[in-house]
Design a protein around this motif. Structure first.
Motif, PDB file in Angstrom:
ATOM      1  N   ASP A  63      39.818  43.666  46.836  1.00 47.72           N
ATOM      2  CA  ASP A  63      40.357  42.461  45.483  1.00 47.72           C
ATOM      3  C   ASP A  63      39.687  41.449  46.463  1.00 47.72           C
ATOM      4  O   ASP A  63      40.706  40.640  47.299  1.00 47.72           O
ATOM      5  CB  ASP A  63      41.373  43.493  45.520  1.00 47.72           C
TER       6      ASP A  63
ATOM      7  N   ASN B 165      44.444  41.830  40.140  1.00 43.62           N
ATOM      8  CA  ASN B 165      45.108  42.257  39.769  1.00 43.62           C
ATOM      9  C   ASN B 165      44.594  44.395  39.565  1.00 43.62           C
ATOM     10  O   ASN B 165      45.227  45.088  39.469  1.00 43.62           O
ATOM     11  CB  ASN B 165      44.598  41.879  38.404  1.00 43.62           C
TER      12      ASN B 165
ATOM     13  N   VAL C 264      47.536  45.906  40.627  1.00 43.04           N
ATOM     14  CA  VAL C 264      48.293  46.715  39.125  1.00 43.04           C
ATOM     15  C   VAL C 264      47.640  47.879  38.025  1.00 43.04           C
ATOM     16  O   VAL C 264      48.416  48.815  37.944  1.00 43.04           O
ATOM     17  CB  VAL C 264      48.148  45.515  37.563  1.00 43.04           C
TER      18      VAL C 264
ATOM     19  N   SER D 105      47.862  36.924  44.882  1.00 39.24           N
ATOM     20  CA  SER D 105      48.201  37.297  43.322  1.00 39.24           C
ATOM     21  C   SER D 105      48.816  34.834  43.005  1.00 39.24           C
ATOM     22  O   SER D 105      50.061  35.043  43.917  1.00 39.24           O
ATOM     23  CB  SER D 105      48.779  37.372  42.479  1.00 39.24           C
TER      24      SER D 105
END
Length: 273
Positions: free
Chosen positions: A44, A51, A54, A93
Motif C-alpha cells: 500500500d 485503504n 479495509v 493512514s
C-alpha cells in the motif's frame, strides 16, 4: 538507488483521480497472481490515506511508519493474507508527513524493505491518485505502470495529466492502460482511443491497452464483504476480466525476464527539474 536483483517484476498501479477502482484492481490482480502460483507482495503506497487493509478486512498492528521510526524488521510488518505467498505491506493512514517524502526518505524506506522483496515473483505497489511528488517518484520506479481509467471525461483528463508529468519530469513514456467500469468492449475501445489520441498528439507517445473490466455489481458486494472479488465470485464478469488481465501481465513478466534479471527491483529516477 539500486536494489538487489532477482526474479521480481515490480508493478505500480496508478490513477489520475480517485474513485476509479484502483486499489480494488490492485488487490484482485494480486490475488489472481497468487492463485496462479506466483508469490506476490502487495504494498500500500497511498502513504497518507491507506485503504487496502479495509478492502481485505485486516487490522495490521504495524505499518511502514514503524519501519521508518525504528529498527523493526520489515518481515514483522508484512501481513500474510493467504498462506503460500500472498503478503501485504500496510501503509499508515492520516499521517500527512509520509505523503511528501523526499528522495532521502524514500531511499531509506526501500533500503529497509530490500530484504523483504526477495522470494516474490511480483511486487504490486498501489499508489495514491494524483500527481504529488511521492506518487510520481513511486510510479517512475517500477518495471511496469498500470494506469486505471474509467469512461468519465474527468478520469481521462486526469490520467493524461499524470502521464504527461511522469513523461516530462521523470522521462517515463511506457504505460499500460486498464479501462474500468465499462459496459462492453466497444466502450473500452472508445475510451482508450480518446486517451491514446491525446497522448499521441501532444506527448509524442501512445500508451498500451492492457484491457477492460466490465461494470459488475459483485464488485461492490465484494468491497462490502471485504473480500477479493476473485475469491468471492470468481465466475463474475469483472473477475473473468481481471483474470484475463493477469494472464497478460504474466506474459509481460516472461517477456521482460532478462531485463528483470539484469536490473534492480526498483530504480530511483531523478526529476528533470
Amino acid at each position: 538507488m539500486n536494489m538487489r536483483t532477482n526474479r521480481t517484476l515490480s508493478v505500480s498501479v496508478l490513477s489520475g483521480k480517485g474513485g476509479v477502482g484502483k486499489s480494488n484492481i490492485a488487490l484482485n490482480l494480486g490475488y489472481c497472481m497468487f492463485r496462479g502460483g506466483f508469490p506476490l507482495l502487495l504494498m500500500d503506497c497511498d502513504l497518507g490515506l491507506a485503504n487496502l487493509d479495509v478492502l481485505m478486512g485486516v487490522a495490521p498492528e504495524n505499518n511502514m511508519q514503524n519501519l521508518l521510526d525504528s529498527d523493526m524488521d520489515p518481515r514483522e510488518i508484512a501481513v500474510h493474507i493467504e498462506p503460500g505467498g500472498f503478503d501485504f505491506l500496510p501503509a499508515a493512514s492520516g499521517v500527512p508527513e509520509l505523503v511528501e517524502m523526499d528522495s532521502d526518505l524514500r531511499a531509506m524506506l526501500f533500503r529497509k524493505l530490500d530484504p523483504l522483496f526477495t522470494g516474490y515473483d511480483y511486487l504490486f505497489m498501489d499508489i495514491g491518485a494524483g500527481i504529488n511528488p511521492t506518487v510520481l517518484a513511486f510510479g517512475a520506479m517500477t518495471h511496469v505502470r498500470l494506469i486505471i481509467v474509467t469512461p468519465e471525461p474527468t478520469s481521462l483528463t486526469d490520467s493524461y495529466a499524470l502521464m504527461k508529468v511522469l513523461a516530462t519530469q521523470h522521462g517515463v513514456r511506457d504505460f499500460h492502460v486498464i479501462v474500468n467500469q465499462v459496459e462492453d468492449k466497444r466502450e473500452e475501445e472508445i475510451t482508450f482511443r480518446r486517451l491514446a489520441a491525446a497522448c499521441d498528439k501532444f506527448l509524442g507517445f501512445t500508451p498500451h491497452l492492457l484491457g477492460g473490466i466490465r461494470h459488475d455489481r459483485m464488485v461492490t458486494e465484494s468491497v462490502r464483504k471485504q473480500k477479493p472479488l476473485l475469491k468471492m465470485a470468481p465466475g463474475s464478469p469483472a473477475a473473468q476480466d481481471m483474470f484475463a488481465l493477469a494472464v497478460k501481465l504474466q506474459r509481460m513478466r516472461v517477456s521482460l525476464r532478462d531485463k528483470i534479471a539484469d536490473g534492480p527491483f526498483l530504480t530511483e529516477t531523478k526529476s528533470f527539474f
